[in-house]
Design an enzyme around this catalytic site. Structure first.
Site, PDB file in Angstrom:
ATOM      1  N   SER A 140       0.963  -1.228  -0.077  1.00 39.33           N
ATOM      2  CA  SER A 140      -0.019   0.167   0.116  1.00 39.33           C
ATOM      3  C   SER A 140       0.996   1.280  -0.102  1.00 39.33           C
ATOM      4  O   SER A 140       2.036   1.229   0.695  1.00 39.33           O
ATOM      5  CB  SER A 140      -1.038   0.035   1.152  1.00 39.33           C
ATOM      6  OG  SER A 140      -1.549   1.292   1.431  1.00 39.33           O
ATOM      7  N   TYR A 153      -3.479  -0.065   9.606  1.00 37.61           N
ATOM      8  CA  TYR A 153      -3.687  -0.689   8.551  1.00 37.61           C
ATOM      9  C   TYR A 153      -2.299  -0.389   7.761  1.00 37.61           C
ATOM     10  O   TYR A 153      -1.357  -1.283   7.173  1.00 37.61           O
ATOM     11  CB  TYR A 153      -4.712  -0.543   7.616  1.00 37.61           C
ATOM     12  CG  TYR A 153      -4.322  -0.840   6.100  1.00 37.61           C
ATOM     13  CD1 TYR A 153      -4.771  -2.138   5.842  1.00 37.61           C
ATOM     14  CD2 TYR A 153      -4.037  -0.154   5.190  1.00 37.61           C
ATOM     15  CE1 TYR A 153      -4.624  -2.574   4.519  1.00 37.61           C
ATOM     16  CE2 TYR A 153      -4.134  -0.353   3.807  1.00 37.61           C
ATOM     17  CZ  TYR A 153      -4.352  -1.508   3.234  1.00 37.61           C
ATOM     18  OH  TYR A 153      -4.222  -2.088   2.220  1.00 37.61           O
TER      19      TYR A 153
END
Length: 257
Positions: A140, A153
């Site tokens: 990510s 996250y």
């Protein structure tokens, strides 16, 4: 970049980026062992693929939280000789790090970080014996850029990035390449759950100074197919001299930070 007679192990195959990666792999001629935690979801979503690409596609239920994960993956590796591994499975819980329940943070790390690492460890053993292989992990762009509401996250992905890069360094002597594809905002359920009545796609593109968030210079949300094409590139011989790389696919949203 079409490849033939090469087998790929894929996690998170039933939706989002994983589903798009699966489609591209099949179109390009790879044999795919597709996995997800819910066999019913796989059977429903992959039914059309099975009819069209029957000889190229097998699928199994694999839950990254299952304490038997290492043994299950080891068994798959005995049944198939995997030339490639693509890790797409992941979860996102929304909330501030300073107030999020510890068990929610732990679950994200167990799936996004340790689950992916267990898969890599098992697949790498077979690749080491054959002195070849490639691994691509969906990371990510938040792994390098602090974000409000998704800090845990982002941390789980940041840890994953470093693990993958270190694996790349360790496995290079065996001819195994390990790379990361880091999407930005992509049109998946994980992305759209962050949207609400007064905040959606256009606001993501334009950016939000109140949330310390830049916009997207290319002025569009990525599609899952955009990420899939990047994965296919890193798997292919066209990327034969690329390892330990983090390929940012975010339309410039993090200024390649």
């Amino acid at each position: 970049m079409k490849q033939k007679n090469e087998t790929v192990l894929l996690t998170g195959a039933s939706q989002g980026i994983g589903y798009a990666v699966l489609e591209r792999l099949l179109v390009e001629g790879y044999k795919v062992v597709a996995t997800d935690r819910c066999i019913d979801a796989l059977e429903t979503k992959l039914d059309d693929f099975k009819r069209t690409y029957g000889d190229q596609l097998d699928y199994y239920a694999i839950d990254l939280l299952d304490p038997r994960l290492a043994q299950q993956v080891a068994q798959l590796c005995r049944e198939y000789q995997f030339d490639h591994f693509v890790s797409c499975a992941g979860v996102l819980s929304i909330g501030n790090v300073h107030s999020m329940a510890a068990e929610d943070i732990k679950q994200m790390f167990d799936i996004n970080t340790f689950g992916a690492l267990t898969m890599i460890q098992q697949v790498a053993e077979g690749m080491k014996h054959r002195q070849s292989g490639s691994i691509v992990v969906i990371g990510s762009n938040s792994a390098n850029t602090p974000r409000l509401n998704i800090g845990a996250y982002a941390a789980s992905k940041s840890a994953l990035h470093m693990l993958v890069k270190c694996c790349a360094l360790e496995l290079a002597e065996y001819g195994i390449r390990c790379n990361i594809v880091s999407p930005g905002s992509t049109r998946t359920e994980m992305q759209t759950q962050l949207w609400h009545d007064d905040y959606g796609e256009q606001q993501v593109i334009e950016g939000n100074l109140e949330q310390y968030r830049l916009g997207i210079p290319l002025s569009r949300i990525a599609e899952p197919a955009d990420i899939a094409k990047s994965v296919l590139f890193l798997l292919s011989d066209a990327a034969s001299q690329i390892t330990m790389h983090d390929l940012r696919v975010d339309g410039g949203a993090t200024l390649d930070n």
